[in-house]
Design a protein around this motif. Sequence first.
Motif, PDB file in Angstrom:
ATOM      1  N   ILE A  11       0.841  -1.201   0.000  1.00 56.51           N
ATOM      2  CA  ILE A  11       0.000   0.000   0.000  1.00 56.51           C
ATOM      3  C   ILE A  11       0.874   1.249   0.000  1.00 56.51           C
ATOM      4  O   ILE A  11       0.609   2.212  -0.723  1.00 56.51           O
ATOM      5  CB  ILE A  11      -0.949   0.000   1.218  1.00 56.51           C
ATOM      6  N   ILE A  12       1.935   1.243   0.798  1.00 55.42           N
ATOM      7  CA  ILE A  12       2.804   2.418   0.890  1.00 55.42           C
ATOM      8  C   ILE A  12       3.554   2.636  -0.423  1.00 55.42           C
ATOM      9  O   ILE A  12       3.674   3.773  -0.893  1.00 55.42           O
ATOM     10  CB  ILE A  12       3.762   2.320   2.086  1.00 55.42           C
ATOM     11  N   THR A  28      -7.044   8.115  -5.279  1.00 57.28           N
ATOM     12  CA  THR A  28      -8.448   7.963  -4.890  1.00 57.28           C
ATOM     13  C   THR A  28      -8.733   6.522  -4.482  1.00 57.28           C
ATOM     14  O   THR A  28      -9.500   6.277  -3.547  1.00 57.28           O
ATOM     15  CB  THR A  28      -9.371   8.392  -6.047  1.00 57.28           C
ATOM     16  N   LYS A  29      -8.098   5.573  -5.169  1.00 53.38           N
ATOM     17  CA  LYS A  29      -8.286   4.154  -4.846  1.00 53.38           C
ATOM     18  C   LYS A  29      -7.469   3.726  -3.625  1.00 53.38           C
ATOM     19  O   LYS A  29      -7.847   2.810  -2.917  1.00 53.38           O
ATOM     20  CB  LYS A  29      -7.902   3.299  -6.046  1.00 53.38           C
ATOM     21  N   ILE A  30      -6.347   4.382  -3.396  1.00 58.29           N
ATOM     22  CA  ILE A  30      -5.463   4.030  -2.284  1.00 58.29           C
ATOM     23  C   ILE A  30      -6.010   4.527  -0.947  1.00 58.29           C
ATOM     24  O   ILE A  30      -5.863   3.865   0.076  1.00 58.29           O
ATOM     25  CB  ILE A  30      -4.048   4.584  -2.544  1.00 58.29           C
ATOM     26  N   PHE A  31      -6.667   5.694  -0.962  1.00 60.01           N
ATOM     27  CA  PHE A  31      -7.203   6.269   0.271  1.00 60.01           C
ATOM     28  C   PHE A  31      -8.647   5.845   0.485  1.00 60.01           C
ATOM     29  O   PHE A  31      -9.480   5.946  -0.414  1.00 60.01           O
ATOM     30  CB  PHE A  31      -7.110   7.800   0.261  1.00 60.01           C
ATOM     31  N   HIS A  32      -8.925   5.394   1.675  1.00 60.31           N
ATOM     32  CA  HIS A  32     -10.274   4.998   2.089  1.00 60.31           C
ATOM     33  C   HIS A  32     -11.180   6.223   2.072  1.00 60.31           C
ATOM     34  O   HIS A  32     -10.724   7.348   2.277  1.00 60.31           O
ATOM     35  CB  HIS A  32     -10.193   4.409   3.512  1.00 60.31           C
ATOM     36  N   GLN A 103      -6.829  -0.190   2.184  1.00 64.73           N
ATOM     37  CA  GLN A 103      -6.604   1.213   1.840  1.00 64.73           C
ATOM     38  C   GLN A 103      -6.086   1.966   3.066  1.00 64.73           C
ATOM     39  O   GLN A 103      -6.248   1.517   4.193  1.00 64.73           O
ATOM     40  CB  GLN A 103      -7.915   1.874   1.391  1.00 64.73           C
ATOM     41  N   ILE A 104      -5.493   3.132   2.825  1.00 57.33           N
ATOM     42  CA  ILE A 104      -5.048   3.986   3.927  1.00 57.33           C
ATOM     43  C   ILE A 104      -6.267   4.715   4.476  1.00 57.33           C
ATOM     44  O   ILE A 104      -6.927   5.456   3.752  1.00 57.33           O
ATOM     45  CB  ILE A 104      -3.984   5.001   3.464  1.00 57.33           C
ATOM     46  N   ILE A 105      -6.559   4.521   5.763  1.00 56.63           N
ATOM     47  CA  ILE A 105      -7.701   5.195   6.377  1.00 56.63           C
ATOM     48  C   ILE A 105      -7.257   6.388   7.226  1.00 56.63           C
ATOM     49  O   ILE A 105      -8.012   7.335   7.414  1.00 56.63           O
ATOM     50  CB  ILE A 105      -8.594   4.242   7.197  1.00 56.63           C
ATOM     51  N   SER A 106      -6.005   6.364   7.718  1.00 55.48           N
ATOM     52  CA  SER A 106      -5.504   7.528   8.448  1.00 55.48           C
ATOM     53  C   SER A 106      -3.997   7.625   8.288  1.00 55.48           C
ATOM     54  O   SER A 106      -3.313   6.628   8.079  1.00 55.48           O
ATOM     55  CB  SER A 106      -5.882   7.479   9.929  1.00 55.48           C
ATOM     56  N   MET A 107      -3.523   8.873   8.369  1.00 52.57           N
ATOM     57  CA  MET A 107      -2.091   9.139   8.293  1.00 52.57           C
ATOM     58  C   MET A 107      -1.776  10.276   9.240  1.00 52.57           C
ATOM     59  O   MET A 107      -2.504  11.272   9.302  1.00 52.57           O
ATOM     60  CB  MET A 107      -1.685   9.540   6.873  1.00 52.57           C
ATOM     61  N   GLU A 108      -0.703  10.091   9.995  1.00 52.96           N
ATOM     62  CA  GLU A 108      -0.226  11.125  10.907  1.00 52.96           C
ATOM     63  C   GLU A 108       1.271  11.267  10.688  1.00 52.96           C
ATOM     64  O   GLU A 108       1.966  10.285  10.479  1.00 52.96           O
ATOM     65  CB  GLU A 108      -0.523  10.729  12.347  1.00 52.96           C
TER      66      GLU A 108
END
Length: 124
Positions: A11-12, A28-32, A103-108
């Motif tokens: 994913i990364i 758009t497809k990678i991020f939830h 998918q990526i649902i959150s990033m900090e």
Amino acid sequence: MLPLLGGIMSIITAYFEAWENGDVDALTKIFHDEFVFNPHVGGFTLGKSDFLGFAGSDGAPTSEGDRILFENDEVGVAHSIVHFANGSASEAVLSFMKFKDGQIISMETGATPLSDDYKLVGQD
């Protein structure tokens, strides 16, 4: 892991490639749909549409030395040197991501500003 191009891609890795290419469709497809970004500055949170607004734009940050430090089906940690279009100091950025449904649902992020004369290890 994302099923891309007939194979499996981290994913990364998919995120790094799509960001570098300004590929908003891939991002758009990678991020939830419930994606939330908590940057290390500003005290605010961005949703998916706000975050995608940066991708592919003239003001989008660029990166080098992208590395995946850890990734499994639930979380990922990455490190990059990030350069900003507004001319502010480049930063060493550590990103922590949570995944949901592949998918990526959150990033900090957390970051350390770099001096103008910084060099990556191995650069002359």
